[in-house]
Design a protein around this motif. Structure first.
Motif, PDB file in Angstrom:
ATOM      1  N   GLY A 100       0.903  -1.150   0.000  1.00 33.93           N
ATOM      2  CA  GLY A 100       0.000   0.000   0.000  1.00 33.93           C
ATOM      3  C   GLY A 100       0.924   1.176   0.000  1.00 33.93           C
ATOM      4  O   GLY A 100       2.126   1.009  -0.008  1.00 33.93           O
ATOM      5  N   SER A 101       0.405   2.356  -0.034  1.00 37.62           N
ATOM      6  CA  SER A 101       1.309   3.469   0.094  1.00 37.62           C
ATOM      7  C   SER A 101       0.567   4.564   0.822  1.00 37.62           C
ATOM      8  O   SER A 101      -0.653   4.539   0.930  1.00 37.62           O
ATOM      9  N   ILE A 102       1.321   5.512   1.347  1.00 33.76           N
ATOM     10  CA  ILE A 102       0.674   6.563   2.120  1.00 33.76           C
ATOM     11  C   ILE A 102      -0.296   7.358   1.263  1.00 33.76           C
ATOM     12  O   ILE A 102      -1.161   8.016   1.772  1.00 33.76           O
ATOM     13  N   LEU A 103      -0.111   7.266  -0.048  1.00 34.89           N
ATOM     14  CA  LEU A 103      -1.053   7.994  -0.896  1.00 34.89           C
ATOM     15  C   LEU A 103      -1.892   7.046  -1.743  1.00 34.89           C
ATOM     16  O   LEU A 103      -2.635   7.459  -2.605  1.00 34.89           O
ATOM     17  N   GLY A 104      -1.776   5.776  -1.469  1.00 35.98           N
ATOM     18  CA  GLY A 104      -2.443   4.802  -2.310  1.00 35.98           C
ATOM     19  C   GLY A 104      -3.931   4.693  -2.032  1.00 35.98           C
ATOM     20  O   GLY A 104      -4.715   4.333  -2.906  1.00 35.98           O
ATOM     21  N   ASP A 105      -4.316   5.016  -0.832  1.00 34.35           N
ATOM     22  CA  ASP A 105      -5.701   4.872  -0.425  1.00 34.35           C
ATOM     23  C   ASP A 105      -6.563   5.927  -1.130  1.00 34.35           C
ATOM     24  O   ASP A 105      -6.394   7.114  -0.941  1.00 34.35           O
ATOM     25  N   GLU A 110     -10.042  13.223  -1.032  1.00 35.52           N
ATOM     26  CA  GLU A 110     -11.157  13.039  -1.964  1.00 35.52           C
ATOM     27  C   GLU A 110     -11.441  14.270  -2.811  1.00 35.52           C
ATOM     28  O   GLU A 110     -11.710  14.156  -4.003  1.00 35.52           O
ATOM     29  N   GLU A 111     -11.400  15.426  -2.166  1.00 32.94           N
ATOM     30  CA  GLU A 111     -11.719  16.661  -2.876  1.00 32.94           C
ATOM     31  C   GLU A 111     -10.606  17.028  -3.849  1.00 32.94           C
ATOM     32  O   GLU A 111     -10.864  17.400  -4.991  1.00 32.94           O
ATOM     33  N   PHE A 119      -2.847  17.233  -9.230  1.00 28.59           N
ATOM     34  CA  PHE A 119      -2.383  15.932  -9.702  1.00 28.59           C
ATOM     35  C   PHE A 119      -1.813  15.183  -8.501  1.00 28.59           C
ATOM     36  O   PHE A 119      -0.945  15.700  -7.804  1.00 28.59           O
ATOM     37  N   ILE A 120      -2.342  14.004  -8.222  1.00 29.15           N
ATOM     38  CA  ILE A 120      -1.887  13.254  -7.048  1.00 29.15           C
ATOM     39  C   ILE A 120      -1.329  11.912  -7.488  1.00 29.15           C
ATOM     40  O   ILE A 120      -1.950  11.193  -8.254  1.00 29.15           O
ATOM     41  N   ARG A 121      -0.157  11.610  -7.003  1.00 27.51           N
ATOM     42  CA  ARG A 121       0.496  10.368  -7.405  1.00 27.51           C
ATOM     43  C   ARG A 121       1.051   9.675  -6.167  1.00 27.51           C
ATOM     44  O   ARG A 121       1.797  10.266  -5.398  1.00 27.51           O
ATOM     45  N   PRO A 122       0.684   8.410  -5.944  1.00 21.34           N
ATOM     46  CA  PRO A 122       1.224   7.699  -4.778  1.00 21.34           C
ATOM     47  C   PRO A 122       2.724   7.460  -4.908  1.00 21.34           C
ATOM     48  O   PRO A 122       3.279   7.609  -5.998  1.00 21.34           O
TER      49      PRO A 122
END
Ligand code: GDP
Length: 329
Positions: A100-105, A110-111, A119-122
């Protein structure tokens, strides 16, 4: 039927036009462990480089539960409301272990995920911090070329990863929460010393008074550190990521920092030093990688491990044999 993979040139063109899908694909290329992808990834990075650099890079760290994702969501939304384009990347070497990753969830941020200007990248996965960090470092360049002017790098404050993140950002923010008078315990001195700002989160409800107290204590502690080369005096501020209070203040501090460090040229100098650091890091990493993956070395290494174990050869002599074998090949 598989769609033809875009060429490096096609990726560069699309990225510099702000195409998020091309950006994602190029980052996947950077993260690939397939040797054949390395050249293409390097070509894309090289092609993007002239378009990069017009940004501020902000590192955010804090122990799990402190409110990093809640804060980044609120902070990111605030920044896009100012017309900025925000990219959120992460350095989390543990992600390959936990899958998993700290940004994977997906439920996190959400917003911000839905925001057209974000732009969000795990975190990339990998078995070494150096490798994971390098991939994030290279992804920054692509995000900047894609028009993102504010780059946020998140990391969990539990290990060595803060140092790696510190070496790729302009501004380093430490997120904390108020405890019961024990604010200064359990924080590694080194991390506090790296911080350009300490933000005490969850300053809401019953916690407000405690947060204020913590602010005073941290301020006192920060004054004990020697002055920074940047000419910037680290600040402590409070916020509530949930109530979205004090978020604008955090940005104001960063804006002040940028003004000071651009005027005294520290901003530029730090980036130059960081570039040199990453060149050396990459050499170190690749030397190690190639060495340990070389077929003859793998065999010879096993034999020498046994010999060392049985005291047939000294560790240094064995190391010498292996290194000479590799470099004289
Ligand atoms: P992370 O592990 O550092 O990313 O922390 P999260 O953002 O997941 O937050 C951990 C918990 O703290 C969640 O239950 C959040 O709802 C809560 N939290 C985050 N920010 C605040 C805040 O400003 N005030 C309060 N009261 N709770 C918060």
């Amino acid at each position: 039927f598989r769609r033809k993979q875009p060429s490096a040139k096609e990726l560069i063109t699309a990225i510099t036009k702000g195409d998020k899908i091309a950006l994602s694909r190029a980052i996947t290329l950077i993260e690939s462990t397939n040797e054949a992808h390395l050249d293409k990834a390097n070509e894309v990075i090289q092609g993007c480089l002239p378009y990069a650099n017009q940004s501020v890079r902000i590192g955010i760290t804090g122990v799990p539960g402190v409110g990093k994702s809640t804060f980044i969501e609120a902070f990111g939304k605030y920044l896009t409301s100012l017309g900025k384009k925000v990219a959120v990347l992460a350095v989390d070497p543990s992600s390959s272990i936990s899958h998993g990753s700290i940004l994977g969830d997906k439920t996190r941020m959400e917003e911000l995920v839905k925001d057209e200007n974000a732009f969000i990248r795990p975190s990339a996965s990998g078995d070494s911090l150096g490798g994971v960090a390098r991939k994030t470092r290279e992804s920054i360049i692509l995000c900047e070329a894609c028009g993102y002017d504010t780059i946020i790098i998140e990391t969990v404050g539990v290990g060595q990863s803060e140092t790696a993140v510190h070496s790729m950002v302009d501004f380093f923010l430490l997120l904390k929460i108020a405890g019961a008078g024990d604010e200064l315990q359990g924080i590694k001195r080194g991390i506090m010393e790296m911080a350009d700002t300490i933000v005490i989160n969850k300053a809401d409800g019953d916690n407000k008074a405690k947060a204020k107290l913590a602010k005073t204590e941290f301020n006192r502690a920060l004054h004990l550190f020697p002055a920074k080369k940047s000419g910037w005096i680290p600040k402590v501020t409070t916020c509530s990521a949930i109530d979205k209070e004090g978020i604008d203040n955090v940005w104001q501090l960063i804006a002040d920092y940028l003004e000071i460090t651009k005027k005294n040229h520290f901003f530029e100098l730090k980036r130059q030093e960081q570039n040199q650091f990453w060149m050396l890091e990459t050499i170190n990493e690749q030397l190690k990688n190639r060495f340990y993956h070389h077929s003859e070395i793998i065999t010879l290494l096993e034999a020498n491990k046994k010999a060392v174990q049985n005291n047939e050869i000294s560790p240094f002599a064995a190391a010498q044999i292996l290194l000479e074998k590799y470099f004289d090949k």
